[in-house]
Design a protein around this motif. Structure first.
Motif: not given
Length: 218
Positions: A111-116, A144-145, A150-153
């Motif tokens: 699970t990757i959680t970022g600002p976007g 950047g892939f 796309f999912f993380l904006n």
């Protein structure tokens, strides 16, 4: 790497698993080498991982690295990386290792959680994981892939904190292992230098204006 559309099916399945996970205590160590070894890429070293080691040979590892440079030395499980753009990709990668040991029927969930945004998927389905046809999976990936971005904006030039959480689940969706890291994307040192020079220039110009005598008018 670039994912086929079929990965989206695995993504949806992985997200569904998150509600079924039972917590388990993890034995996590920091700034470690992997007992499994590191097989991803040529010339990269086996170091600076955050590692969860469990019974039955189970080992999960996560770290961040500078692209084409090498792994980043963490403080605990925090890795600081430069924000910036190189051909649309971030200047840093995240790298994972999933070794289920002697266990069978397990599923990994990253699970990757970022600002976007947030993205959850099974990293073992990535086609070019190494070692090829091995008993465990490793890879070096970039936000950047297209699928990640796309999912993380994702904006490689933006600063912010990213959390990576890697779990191993049994066939009954019981959590067997869990490791997490944070990557703090900060301005590049050169950016800091330019900012400092910019502020110094503004201060110098203000000083010159203040020190100049007032013009005499007739």
């Amino acid at each position: 790497m670039r994912f086929p559309l079929a990965v989206l099916v695995g993504l949806a399945s992985a997200v569904a698993l998150t509600s079924l996970v039972s917590p388990a205590s993890a034995v996590v160590t920091f700034d470690q080498s992997l007992a499994s070894g590191w097989t991803q890429g040529s010339g990269t070293t086996n170091d600076h991982f955050t590692v969860d080691t469990e019974a039955n040979g189970v080992e999960l590892g996560l770290r961040a690295s500078l692209r084409f440079v090498g792994s980043i030395t963490p403080t605990g499980n925090l890795y600081e990386a430069p924000a910036g753009n190189a051909g649309g990709l971030a200047l840093w990668n995240f790298e994972f290792s999933v070794n289920p040991g002697t266990l069978t029927g397990t599923t990994a969930l990253l699970t990757i959680t970022g600002p976007g945004g947030i993205l959850a998927f099974n990293p073992t389905i990535i086609p070019d994981n190494t070692p090829a046809f091995g008993s465990f999976d490793q890879n070096s990936e970039n936000l950047g892939f297209p699928l990640f971005g796309f999912f993380l904006n994702f904006d490689p030039n933006a600063t912010g904190l990213y959390t990576f959480d890697l779990k191993l689940l049994s066939s009954e969706n019981i959590q067997l292992a869990d490791v997490s890291i944070q990557v703090n994307a900060i301005p590049e040192p050169s950016t800091w230098a330019m900012l400092i020079l910019g502020f110094a220039g503004i201060g110098f110009m203000a000083y010159r204006r203040k020190s100049q005598p007032a013009a005499i008018t007739a």
